[in-house]
Design a protein around this motif. Structure first.
Motif, PDB file in Angstrom:
ATOM      1  N   PHE A  96      10.687  -2.302  -5.210  1.00  0.00           N
ATOM      2  CA  PHE A  96      11.933  -2.998  -4.861  1.00  0.00           C
ATOM      3  C   PHE A  96      11.760  -4.113  -3.829  1.00  0.00           C
ATOM      4  N   ASP A  97      10.826  -3.950  -2.895  1.00  0.00           N
ATOM      5  CA  ASP A  97      10.626  -4.906  -1.797  1.00  0.00           C
ATOM      6  C   ASP A  97      10.233  -6.268  -2.370  1.00  0.00           C
ATOM      7  N   GLY A  98      11.219  -7.146  -2.443  1.00  0.00           N
ATOM      8  CA  GLY A  98      11.000  -8.484  -3.015  1.00  0.00           C
ATOM      9  C   GLY A  98      11.658  -8.599  -4.379  1.00  0.00           C
ATOM     10  N   ASP A 144       3.576 -15.390  -1.667  1.00  0.00           N
ATOM     11  CA  ASP A 144       2.785 -14.788  -0.593  1.00  0.00           C
ATOM     12  C   ASP A 144       3.629 -14.428   0.622  1.00  0.00           C
ATOM     13  N   GLU A 145       4.710 -13.686   0.397  1.00  0.00           N
ATOM     14  CA  GLU A 145       5.568 -13.273   1.526  1.00  0.00           C
ATOM     15  C   GLU A 145       4.883 -12.176   2.339  1.00  0.00           C
ATOM     16  N   GLU A 146       4.167 -11.270   1.657  1.00  0.00           N
ATOM     17  CA  GLU A 146       3.620 -10.119   2.392  1.00  0.00           C
ATOM     18  C   GLU A 146       2.336 -10.431   3.156  1.00  0.00           C
ATOM     19  N   GLY A 147       1.645 -11.494   2.773  1.00  0.00           N
ATOM     20  CA  GLY A 147       0.397 -11.791   3.490  1.00  0.00           C
ATOM     21  C   GLY A 147      -0.655 -10.715   3.288  1.00  0.00           C
ATOM     22  N   GLU A 169      16.969  -2.251   1.648  1.00  0.00           N
ATOM     23  CA  GLU A 169      16.846  -1.964   3.059  1.00  0.00           C
ATOM     24  C   GLU A 169      15.535  -1.239   3.319  1.00  0.00           C
ATOM     25  N   GLN A 170      14.877  -1.593   4.411  1.00  0.00           N
ATOM     26  CA  GLN A 170      13.608  -0.913   4.763  1.00  0.00           C
ATOM     27  C   GLN A 170      13.909  -0.108   6.028  1.00  0.00           C
ATOM     28  N   GLY A 171      14.677   0.949   5.801  1.00  0.00           N
ATOM     29  CA  GLY A 171      15.185   1.788   6.880  1.00  0.00           C
ATOM     30  C   GLY A 171      16.353   2.585   6.310  1.00  0.00           C
ATOM     31  N   SER A 202       9.575   2.356   2.637  1.00  0.00           N
ATOM     32  CA  SER A 202       9.214   1.070   2.020  1.00  0.00           C
ATOM     33  C   SER A 202       7.727   0.825   2.279  1.00  0.00           C
ATOM     34  N   HIS A 203       7.198  -0.221   1.629  1.00  0.00           N
ATOM     35  CA  HIS A 203       5.740  -0.466   1.700  1.00  0.00           C
ATOM     36  C   HIS A 203       4.997   0.794   1.276  1.00  0.00           C
ATOM     37  N   SER A 204       5.539   1.383   0.196  1.00  0.00           N
ATOM     38  CA  SER A 204       4.995   2.634  -0.350  1.00  0.00           C
ATOM     39  C   SER A 204       5.512   2.788  -1.779  1.00  0.00           C
TER      40      SER A 204
HETATM   41 MN    MN Z   1       7.605  -6.146   2.587  1.00  0.00          MN
END
Ligand code: MN
Ligand code: HGY
Ligand code: MN
Length: 403
Positions: A80-82, A114-117, A183-185, A374-376
């Motif tokens: 979902f992130d992005g 390249d948002e996450e770097g 939401e990341q939280g 998130s980031h998972s």
């Molecule tokens: Mn992210």
């Protein structure tokens, strides 16, 4: 849309996404974006920094309302992130067309690269370049773990790195940028709301600690004779947690590189990357300064050298108040289901909307994440909440860009 984006770049064992900048998975995501744009009769455009734009109306008219997010991921990131922001943008346009909405200004849907770097270590490269926050020299110096530089990677992906640079003309034609994001939280989960509006992004950065010791034999070197960089590294990780708790900040060592990385070899070098964030700059400064001080003390105690390099930094973002309040007005009045209250909440996660905030008015909509993870690969959002997000985005776009 979701179903045919879903399998791209997903790792079969972890089910995590590995959509890193300028890789094949990234190219497949970009092809998906182009197909979605063209299937809706939108004018597809690639900007000088490799960001993708899909236009309804003539961008030259100016005053555009732009919405979108990113398609790249962290290593083994969630679905979902992005992507939720990009898919919701296309779905919101479909919804507005279904409502017979008449646009009074150009609309664009974007995928910022390249948002996450994840590959080159710097967050939001596409939007930083466009906003003029990253110089060509800095961008050309970015290198991945295999020593491939950003320009080489862009060339291999068929893009011209010579074209990169600030794009003030493009941004001067944008009146507002709205990014919808999972939401990341857990704020929305705790408040019981499906959708929220962002107030601010915490200041946050990434620092690389290089601990240099002396390679030696793990079995024959007396403990007293060792200069083992792994020890001050380990102590610094614990210090990071301690200092963050004291300052009410967060600090994470999530990435490490060891040379020569042999089970039976005392390392010569241990590189550790710190990600630290706090609600205000002062708390962040106190946290990082204390961690650096601890690292130097531990390194000295073990006869190890330590060098600190700041690799990425984003100052606090206070989203445009007028736009934020306009979103709250629109959602407060236009949303059919009166029970969809829309709280305003801060976040510790960085976004392209945060980078672009210094060039154009930007705002963010958050969609509830029931676990906050998130980031998972475990990142999730319910279909109902994603639909509520699309409706809210459609309401906002209608309120800002339609009769
Ligand atoms: Mn992210
Ligand atoms: O790291 C962040 O906050 C964002 O996901 N790039
Ligand atoms: Mn994101």
């Amino acid at each position: 849309m979701w179903r045919n984006l879903h399998p791209i770049g997903r790792h079969p064992e972890t089910n995590g996404y590995r959509r890193h900048a300028w890789t094949e998975a990234d190219a497949d995501c970009r092809a998906w974006f182009k197909a979605q744009a063209e299937s809706r009769g939108l004018t597809y455009e690639l900007d000088r920094n490799g960001n993708q734009w899909a236009w309804l109306g003539d961008p030259e008219t100016g005053g555009a309302i732009v919405t979108g997010s990113h398609l790249d991921s962290v290593p083994d990131g969630g679905a979902f992130d992005g992507p939720l922001g990009v898919v919701s943008a296309f779905a919101a346009l479909d919804e507005l067309r279904g409502r017979g909405a008449e646009f009074t200004r150009p609309l664009a849907i974007t995928n910022f690269g390249d948002e996450e770097g994840a590959r080159f270590g710097l967050a939001c490269v596409g939007s930083r370049l466009t906003g003029g926050h990253l110089t060509r020299e800095q961008a050309f110096a970015l290198t991945d773990a295999d020593g491939v530089t950003l320009p080489r990677a862009m060339e291999r992906a068929g893009y011209d790195p010579e074209a990169i640079g600030p794009d003030p003309d493009r941004l001067s034609r944008v009146d507002a940028f709205i990014e919808l994001h999972v939401e990341q939280g857990r704020a929305l989960d705790l408040s019981g709301d499906a959708v929220g509006i962002a107030s601010a992004i915490w200041p946050h950065g990434r620092w690389r600690f290089d601990f240099r010791g002396e390679a030696n034999h793990a079995g024959t070197t007396r403990l007293a004779d060792r200069r083992d960089p792994m020890l001050p590294y380990a102590e610094t990780v614990l210090a990071a947690r301690r200092e963050a708790r004291l300052a009410g900040a967060v600090a994470t060592f999530g990435k490490i590189a060891v040379e020569p990385n042999g089970v039976n070899a005392i390392p010569s070098l241990v590189r550790g990357w710190l990600d630290s964030r706090a609600a205000d700059q002062d708390a962040l400064d106190r946290t990082v300064t204390a961690i650096e001080k601890a690292a130097r003390e531990y390194a000295d105690a073990h006869g190890v050298d330590v060098e600190l390099t700041r690799e990425s930094f984003t100052p606090v973002v206070d989203f445009d108040h007028a736009l934020r309040d306009e979103l709250a007005r629109i959602l407060g009045t236009k949303t059919p289901s009166a029970d969809l209250r829309v709280p305003v909440l801060g976040t510790g996660a960085g976004h392209d909307a945060g980078i672009l905030a210094s060039s154009v008015p930007t705002a963010m909509l958050f969609v509830r994440n029931p676990t906050g993870v998130s980031h998972s690969p475990a990142e999730s959002a319910s279909e109902d909440d994603c639909v509520a997000g699309v409706r809210a985005l459609a309401d906002v776009l209608e309120g800002l860009a339609c009769k």
